[in-house]
Design an enzyme around this catalytic site. Structure first.
Site, PDB file in Angstrom:
ATOM      1  N   GLY A   1       0.861  -1.176   0.000  1.00  0.00           N
ATOM      2  CA  GLY A   1       0.000   0.000   0.000  1.00  0.00           C
ATOM      3  C   GLY A   1       0.895   1.221   0.000  1.00  0.00           C
ATOM      4  O   GLY A   1       2.085   1.134  -0.303  1.00  0.00           O
TER       5      GLY A   1
ATOM      6  N   LYS B   1       4.022  -7.334   8.009  1.00  0.00           N
ATOM      7  CA  LYS B   1       3.872  -6.012   7.403  1.00  0.00           C
ATOM      8  C   LYS B   1       5.033  -5.131   7.831  1.00  0.00           C
ATOM      9  O   LYS B   1       5.255  -4.939   9.027  1.00  0.00           O
ATOM     10  CB  LYS B   1       2.534  -5.420   7.869  1.00  0.00           C
ATOM     11  CG  LYS B   1       2.256  -4.063   7.341  1.00  0.00           C
ATOM     12  CD  LYS B   1       0.803  -3.717   7.525  1.00  0.00           C
ATOM     13  CE  LYS B   1       0.444  -2.624   6.570  1.00  0.00           C
ATOM     14  NZ  LYS B   1      -0.972  -2.527   6.357  1.00  0.00           N
TER      15      LYS B   1
ATOM     16  N   ASP C   1      -9.600   4.201   9.037  1.00  0.00           N
ATOM     17  CA  ASP C   1      -9.213   3.981   7.636  1.00  0.00           C
ATOM     18  C   ASP C   1      -9.964   2.779   7.049  1.00  0.00           C
ATOM     19  O   ASP C   1      -9.362   1.885   6.465  1.00  0.00           O
ATOM     20  CB  ASP C   1      -7.697   3.762   7.542  1.00  0.00           C
ATOM     21  CG  ASP C   1      -7.177   3.901   6.106  1.00  0.00           C
ATOM     22  OD1 ASP C   1      -7.874   4.525   5.279  1.00  0.00           O
ATOM     23  OD2 ASP C   1      -6.086   3.382   5.824  1.00  0.00           O
TER      24      ASP C   1
HETATM   25  N1  LIG Z   1      -3.097 -10.494   7.116  1.00  0.00           N
HETATM   26  C1  LIG Z   1      -3.038 -10.510   5.770  1.00  0.00           C
HETATM   27  N2  LIG Z   1      -3.147 -11.661   5.087  1.00  0.00           N
HETATM   28  C2  LIG Z   1      -3.090 -11.667   3.733  1.00  0.00           C
HETATM   29  N3  LIG Z   1      -2.962 -10.556   2.967  1.00  0.00           N
HETATM   30  C3  LIG Z   1      -2.854  -9.372   3.586  1.00  0.00           C
HETATM   31  C4  LIG Z   1      -2.890  -9.274   5.007  1.00  0.00           C
HETATM   32  N4  LIG Z   1      -2.784  -7.960   5.343  1.00  0.00           N
HETATM   33  C5  LIG Z   1      -2.677  -7.281   4.180  1.00  0.00           C
HETATM   34  N5  LIG Z   1      -2.726  -8.112   3.115  1.00  0.00           N
HETATM   35  C6  LIG Z   1      -2.642  -7.728   1.694  1.00  0.00           C
HETATM   36  O1  LIG Z   1      -1.514  -6.906   1.522  1.00  0.00           O
HETATM   37  C7  LIG Z   1      -1.787  -5.829   0.640  1.00  0.00           C
HETATM   38  C8  LIG Z   1      -1.140  -4.544   1.117  1.00  0.00           C
HETATM   39  O2  LIG Z   1      -1.700  -4.151   2.332  1.00  0.00           O
HETATM   40  P1  LIG Z   1      -1.492  -2.685   2.891  1.00  0.00           P
HETATM   41  O3  LIG Z   1      -0.044  -2.362   2.899  1.00  0.00           O
HETATM   42  O4  LIG Z   1      -2.216  -2.574   4.188  1.00  0.00           O
HETATM   43  O5  LIG Z   1      -2.130  -1.763   1.789  1.00  0.00           O
HETATM   44  P2  LIG Z   1      -3.618  -1.278   1.570  1.00  0.00           P
HETATM   45  O6  LIG Z   1      -4.388  -1.528   2.827  1.00  0.00           O
HETATM   46  O7  LIG Z   1      -3.466   0.166   1.266  1.00  0.00           O
HETATM   47  O8  LIG Z   1      -4.128  -2.096   0.405  1.00  0.00           O
HETATM   48  C9  LIG Z   1      -3.286  -5.725   0.531  1.00  0.00           C
HETATM   49  O9  LIG Z   1      -3.582  -5.882  -0.829  1.00  0.00           O
HETATM   50  C10 LIG Z   1      -3.846  -6.901   1.290  1.00  0.00           C
HETATM   51  O10 LIG Z   1      -4.664  -7.665   0.438  1.00  0.00           O
HETATM   52 MG   LIG Z   2      -4.125  -2.134   4.635  1.00  0.00          MG
END
Ligand SMILES: Nc1ncnc2c1ncn2[C@@H]1O[C@H](COP(=O)(O)OP(=O)(O)O)[C@@H](O)[C@H]1O
Ligand SMILES: [Mg+2]
Length: 348
Positions: free
Chosen positions: A32, A52, A146
């Protein structure tokens, strides 16, 4: 400095196979505006997690760090079937990280992009799950801030009665509220402004009802395939959230009962006082409005007649829907959707 840069913004492939804070990185899941999410192996517990890594600039922002620590703890303390469990949050080499349950599935953004508007029963099923998560968070004193399709993960459900299992994620991780109140440098990426509540924009204190607004915007988009406001630039969009009326949902979805428009008008009201008190209250109103529409959309079926005979009551009369202004007694709404909603919508 060089190390944190290599951890976060190096080519994603450079991190594959590397060990970060006790996790071995397997592959990038997505990114993201302020984080990269990897599938990783927790080497202590031998399980797969989503790891993350937050952008290093966030670790340098004291306001963000304080909120990160506070809200990670608060989110980790909530045990709810529709909130992604947080396993650990910490800092390594100047980079803040969160380890959480890996959700195999898709996020709602991808789902909408791939499949178009959701049939109302599917939208309502997912909405009810997310609403219960948000209300639980609010009861624990957390405001998400958010709510957006990218923060709603949709996995395979348990059975045909529950085809999807939705999870809410990313509590308090928004940089938006910081930047909107002037904490970050002008011009930095702040993510989507499609669902931001008027009081977030004007820097007033936010409470659960800011999530009612954002959540209603997401549900609106699930049905209309566009968020409540679309403008050419961010300033115009912020203005619209504060001063413009959202177009009635039935402009995009004339098949729905006009009662849904009042439900969204309330949830997307400029003043929090005019909104529903909780996300589940909003979903309950929406469900009733949608059901009212489908009742009005068809004359009594043979089942209705049979049931009425069994009960010894007169067969129900068809009352035309509110849009049948001609008085001709014929519903103007199209017949109910084919049962596409019976099929699960998750897919990677
Ligand atoms: N716990 C999780 N398990 C699997 N996929 C995840 C998880 N958390 C986030 N994602 C995936 O990672 C991607 C990036 O997440 P993020 O950095 O929070 O960006 P955003 O919320 O702006 O899309 C998202 O497309 C989401 O689908
Ligand atoms: Mg996110």
């Amino acid at each position: 400095m060089a190390r944190e840069t290599s951890l976060f913004s190096g080519r994603p492939s450079e991190l594959i196979g590397r060990q970060v804070a006790g996790y071995r990185i397997e592959r990038e899941i997505g990114r993201g505006g302020m984080a990269v999410v990897y599938r990783a192996r927790d080497l202590r517990l031998e399980r797969t997690v989503a790891l993350k890594l937050l952008a290093p600039e966030l670790a340098r922002n004291d306001t963000f760090r304080r909120r990160f620590t506070h809200e990670s703890r608060a989110a980790a303390a909530i045990d709810h079937p529709h909130i992604v469990p947080v396993f650990e949050a910490g800092e390594t080499d100047g980079v803040l990280y969160i380890a959480m349950r890996y959700v195999a599935g898709s996020d709602l953004r991808h789902l909408l992009d791939q499949q178009g508007p959701l049939p109302p029963p599917t939208a309502l099923r997912i909405a009810a799950q997310v609403a219960s998560a948000l209300d639980a968070a609010h009861e624990n004193g957390l405001v998400h801030r958010d709510v957006k399709p990218g923060n709603i993960l949709v996995a395979r459900g348990t059975d045909s009665d529950h085809p999807e299992h939705a999870y809410l994620t990313d509590f308090g991780l928004t940089k938006k509220s910081l930047s909107l109140t002037g904490f970050t440098t002008v011009g930095q990426f702040v993510g989507t402004l499609d669902y931001v509540a008027p009081e977030q924009i004007s820097g007033k204190p936010v409470d659960a009802r800011c999530d009612v607004y954002g959540f209603a915007g997401v549900v609106y988009e699930c049905l209309a395939m566009r968020p409540p406001f679309q403008r050419d630039d961010d300033m115009a969009l912020l203005w619209a959230h504060q001063y413009d009326e959202p177009p009635p949902l039935t402009e995009a979805r004339p098949d729905l009962d006009p009662a849904v428009d009042a439900v969204f008008a309330s949830a997307l009201a400029k003043s929090p006082d005019d909104r529903q008190d909780s996300c589940l209250a909003f979903v309950a109103e929406l469900r009733a409005a949608v059901a009212g529409g489908s009742r009005a959309a068809h004359p009594p079926t043979q089942v209705d007649v049979d049931v009425a005979q069994l009960r010894g009551t007169p067969a129900p009369q068809h009352h035309p829907g509110p849009r049948d202004a001609t008085g001709a007694g014929r519903p103007l709404a199209p017949p109910p959707e084919p049962p596409a909603w019976a099929h699960p919508v998750y897919r990677r």
